[in-house]
Design an enzyme around this catalytic site. Structure first.
Site, PDB file in Angstrom:
ATOM      1  N   ASP A  66       2.761  -6.041   7.612  1.00 37.08           N
ATOM      2  CA  ASP A  66       1.539  -5.225   7.729  1.00 37.08           C
ATOM      3  C   ASP A  66       0.235  -6.074   7.569  1.00 37.08           C
ATOM      4  O   ASP A  66       0.147  -6.757   6.651  1.00 37.08           O
ATOM      5  CB  ASP A  66       1.736  -4.069   6.573  1.00 37.08           C
ATOM      6  CG  ASP A  66       0.303  -2.948   6.848  1.00 37.08           C
ATOM      7  OD1 ASP A  66      -0.650  -3.656   7.276  1.00 37.08           O
ATOM      8  OD2 ASP A  66       0.513  -1.995   6.548  1.00 37.08           O
TER       9      ASP A  66
ATOM     10  N   TYR B 153     -10.060  -0.961  11.428  1.00 39.25           N
ATOM     11  CA  TYR B 153     -11.370  -0.290  10.828  1.00 39.25           C
ATOM     12  C   TYR B 153     -11.638  -1.139   9.634  1.00 39.25           C
ATOM     13  O   TYR B 153     -12.867  -0.683   9.123  1.00 39.25           O
ATOM     14  CB  TYR B 153     -11.330   1.305  10.416  1.00 39.25           C
ATOM     15  CG  TYR B 153     -10.067   1.562   9.782  1.00 39.25           C
ATOM     16  CD1 TYR B 153     -10.011   1.342   8.275  1.00 39.25           C
ATOM     17  CD2 TYR B 153      -8.746   2.343  10.273  1.00 39.25           C
ATOM     18  CE1 TYR B 153      -9.064   1.530   7.401  1.00 39.25           C
ATOM     19  CE2 TYR B 153      -7.911   2.542   9.515  1.00 39.25           C
ATOM     20  CZ  TYR B 153      -7.825   2.279   8.227  1.00 39.25           C
ATOM     21  OH  TYR B 153      -6.769   2.534   7.277  1.00 39.25           O
ATOM     22  N   LYS B 154     -10.963  -2.199   9.178  1.00 35.32           N
ATOM     23  CA  LYS B 154     -11.167  -3.017   8.034  1.00 35.32           C
ATOM     24  C   LYS B 154     -12.118  -4.161   8.683  1.00 35.32           C
ATOM     25  O   LYS B 154     -13.085  -4.059   8.921  1.00 35.32           O
ATOM     26  CB  LYS B 154      -9.832  -3.151   7.133  1.00 35.32           C
ATOM     27  CG  LYS B 154      -9.389  -1.809   6.382  1.00 35.32           C
ATOM     28  CD  LYS B 154      -8.008  -2.018   5.986  1.00 35.32           C
ATOM     29  CE  LYS B 154      -7.563  -0.740   5.133  1.00 35.32           C
ATOM     30  NZ  LYS B 154      -6.138  -0.675   4.983  1.00 35.32           N
TER      31      LYS B 154
ATOM     32  N   PHE C 246       0.742  -1.236  -0.061  1.00 36.52           N
ATOM     33  CA  PHE C 246      -0.003   0.191   0.106  1.00 36.52           C
ATOM     34  C   PHE C 246       0.826   1.332  -0.027  1.00 36.52           C
ATOM     35  O   PHE C 246       1.955   1.224   0.652  1.00 36.52           O
ATOM     36  CB  PHE C 246      -0.689   0.108   1.208  1.00 36.52           C
ATOM     37  CG  PHE C 246      -1.943   0.902   1.243  1.00 36.52           C
ATOM     38  CD1 PHE C 246      -3.140   0.990   0.580  1.00 36.52           C
ATOM     39  CD2 PHE C 246      -1.759   2.232   1.937  1.00 36.52           C
ATOM     40  CE1 PHE C 246      -4.075   1.931   0.454  1.00 36.52           C
ATOM     41  CE2 PHE C 246      -2.911   3.144   1.875  1.00 36.52           C
ATOM     42  CZ  PHE C 246      -3.992   2.798   1.287  1.00 36.52           C
TER      43      PHE C 246
ATOM     44  N   ARG D  12     -13.208  -4.388  -6.712  1.00 33.96           N
ATOM     45  CA  ARG D  12     -12.605  -5.055  -5.349  1.00 33.96           C
ATOM     46  C   ARG D  12     -13.801  -5.377  -4.726  1.00 33.96           C
ATOM     47  O   ARG D  12     -14.655  -4.663  -4.361  1.00 33.96           O
ATOM     48  CB  ARG D  12     -11.609  -4.243  -4.820  1.00 33.96           C
ATOM     49  CG  ARG D  12     -10.961  -4.959  -3.818  1.00 33.96           C
ATOM     50  CD  ARG D  12     -10.006  -3.983  -3.191  1.00 33.96           C
ATOM     51  NE  ARG D  12     -10.622  -3.178  -2.265  1.00 33.96           N
ATOM     52  CZ  ARG D  12      -9.756  -2.460  -1.382  1.00 33.96           C
ATOM     53  NH1 ARG D  12      -8.461  -2.932  -1.229  1.00 33.96           N
ATOM     54  NH2 ARG D  12     -10.374  -1.243  -0.579  1.00 33.96           N
TER      55      ARG D  12
HETATM   56  C1  LIG Z   1      -5.498   0.549   4.786  1.00 33.13           C
HETATM   57  C2  LIG Z   1      -3.920   0.568   4.759  1.00 33.13           C
HETATM   58  C3  LIG Z   1      -3.139   1.635   5.174  1.00 33.13           C
HETATM   59  C4  LIG Z   1      -4.032   2.827   5.919  1.00 33.13           C
HETATM   60  O1  LIG Z   1      -3.296   3.741   7.058  1.00 33.13           O
HETATM   61  P1  LIG Z   1      -4.111   4.777   7.619  1.00 33.13           P
HETATM   62  O2  LIG Z   1      -2.835   5.403   8.519  1.00 33.13           O
HETATM   63  O3  LIG Z   1      -4.629   3.832   8.769  1.00 33.13           O
HETATM   64  O4  LIG Z   1      -4.664   5.521   6.992  1.00 33.13           O
HETATM   65  C5  LIG Z   1      -1.816   1.713   5.366  1.00 33.13           C
HETATM   66  N1  LIG Z   1      -1.400   0.546   4.904  1.00 33.13           N
HETATM   67  C6  LIG Z   1      -2.181  -0.626   4.288  1.00 33.13           C
HETATM   68  C7  LIG Z   1      -1.253  -1.611   3.947  1.00 33.13           C
HETATM   69  C8  LIG Z   1      -3.463  -0.594   4.420  1.00 33.13           C
HETATM   70  O5  LIG Z   1      -3.990  -1.510   3.811  1.00 33.13           O
END
Ligand SMILES: *Cc1c(COP(=O)(O)O)cnc(C)c1O
Length: 397
Positions: A184, A209-210, A113, A356
């Site tokens: 992660d 939150y996911k 990400f 998705r």
């Molecule tokens: C959703 C996601 C994020 C988002 O980071 P936030 O700081 O919570 O906005 C970061 N890394 C990955 C791999 C994600 O899927």
């Protein structure tokens, strides 16, 4: 056996909506509203400052961390919550780099990400010259592990395609060349069983939150393996990670084990929502979850491939190499997703052409999947997506 009809009844799901986006933002646990209201009224309202002790606000980040720990195979006492995932990525990476002072390369992949890569870039800029972020194709990671690598930083499940890295295998390979690992778990925690301790992970981070359904802005979590817990030097050395925050010393001394990865004041209201969502997770067996998730994903793939010849599977066909989401390529994927949303099926779109869909057995069942397939099939067959209104991009896709 986990009864998923029971868990489904514990969520507020808007009438007439099939929500296949719990991988981006999980739905509202019905008890969360009353749980948050209680914190607002009975704790903040009545206890004011005494809530930090009386209502246990100060201890909550690590109490909830341990409840998340069960879902990710962590040892008790080695997970804490707070901040956002991007911050936790920075923290884990900085700590890991400092433990390999003779090495200068971070290895990651282009399925990661962007925020994780951006945080690495910012950290390396601060560290000065000589550092490098090396980004390779996901299937090149194993070969790119050399004795130059200080830290292998990977997101286990690709947010676009759902492709899953083998955590045990890559962690062992990283360790064999003397590298540390930062995993992660943004698309892993609550998606399938994760085994951090068993697989030898050094650091792990994720959000709540996911798949964990704790609501927009819910805190992130961080894990540090017990063998490193007393050795890591927090780069974000905030007062709540201090050994004795209320001694108000002028110098920083790291707190015990995972406590040192706390930074500042925890988001108490959001923690209340997380607590409500973890009450549901406490009832869930993760092997049951995985079996149900695979069944839903397979059902969706088979149904879409039978009815939508224009959609090309972007996810691994082998369930063992896939997280809990399914993606398809389609050139007009943005418009098709907008049409689908207008017809009550919520997924999302990721550039350049990915549609998705997340499958979360806690609140999605086979009947929902059948309906989603039927609606998508109709949209594709009749080209219902081919309207100007569906092609205008919103800020959040
Ligand atoms: C959703 C996601 C994020 C988002 O980071 P936030 O700081 O919570 O906005 C970061 N890394 C990955 C791999 C994600 O899927």
């Amino acid at each position: 056996m986990t009864d998923f009809a029971t868990t489904k009844a514990l969520f507020h799901l808007p009438e007439g909506m099939i929500y296949l986006d719990g991988n981006s933002l999980g739905p509202l646990p019905k008890t969360a509203a009353t749980r948050v209201t209680r914190t607002v009224e009975a704790e903040w309202g009545e206890m004011l400052i005494t809530g930090w002790n009386k209502a246990g606000w100060m201890a909550q980040p690590s109490v909830l961390g341990d409840r998340i720990g069960r879902l990710i195979g962590a040892e008790p006492g080695h997970v804490t919550t707070g901040d956002t995932l991007s911050i936790k990525v920075y923290q884990a990476l900085a700590a890991a780099l400092e433990m390999r002072p003779d090495r200068r390369v971070i290895l990651s992949d282009n399925g990661n990400f962007p925020s994780d890569l951006y945080m690495a870039e910012g950290l390396l800029r601060q560290l000065g010259s000589g550092y490098e972020l090396r980004v390779v194709d996901p299937d090149q990671v194993a070969d790119a592990l050399t004795d130059e690598i200080a830290v292998m930083m990977l997101t286990q499940v690709d947010y676009r395609t759902g492709r899953m890295h083998d955590m045990a295998d890559l962690t062992a390979r990283a360790h064999a060349v003397g590298a540390l690992t930062v995993w992660d778990l943004a698309h892993s925690a609550g998606a399938f069983p994760v085994h951090l301790a068993r697989d030898g992970a050094d650091f792990a981070v994720g959000c709540t939150y996911k798949y964990l359904n704790a609501g927009p802005g819910a805190p992130a979590f961080i894990y540090v393996a017990p063998r490193h817990a007393e050795r890591v030097q927090p780069a974000l050395s905030g007062w709540l990670g201090h050994e004795a925050p209320f001694a108000f010393d002028l110098d920083y001394r790291p707190g015990a084990r995972i406590e040192r990865m706390r930074v500042g004041t925890p988001p108490v209201l959001q923690m209340a929502a997380l607590e409500a969502s973890l009450d549901i997770w406490d009832q869930v067996d993760l092997d049951d979850l995985r079996a149900a998730s695979v069944a839903l994903c397979e059902q969706f793939i088979a149904g879409v491939e039978a009815t939508c010849p224009d959609l090309v599977l972007a996810s691994p066909r082998d369930a063992a190499q896939r997280g809990s989401q399914v993606s398809f390529h389609f050139a007009d994927g943005y418009a098709a997703m907008q049409a689908l949303i207008a017809h009550g099926v919520i997924g999302d779109f990721r550039a350049p052409d990915i549609m998705r869909f997340g499958f979360t057995p806690l609140f999605i069942d086979a009947g929902d999947v059948d309906q989603a397939i039927a609606i998508l099939g109709e949209i594709m067959r009749d080209r219902l997506w081919d309207r100007e209104a569906y092609k205008i991009r919103a800020a959040v896709t």
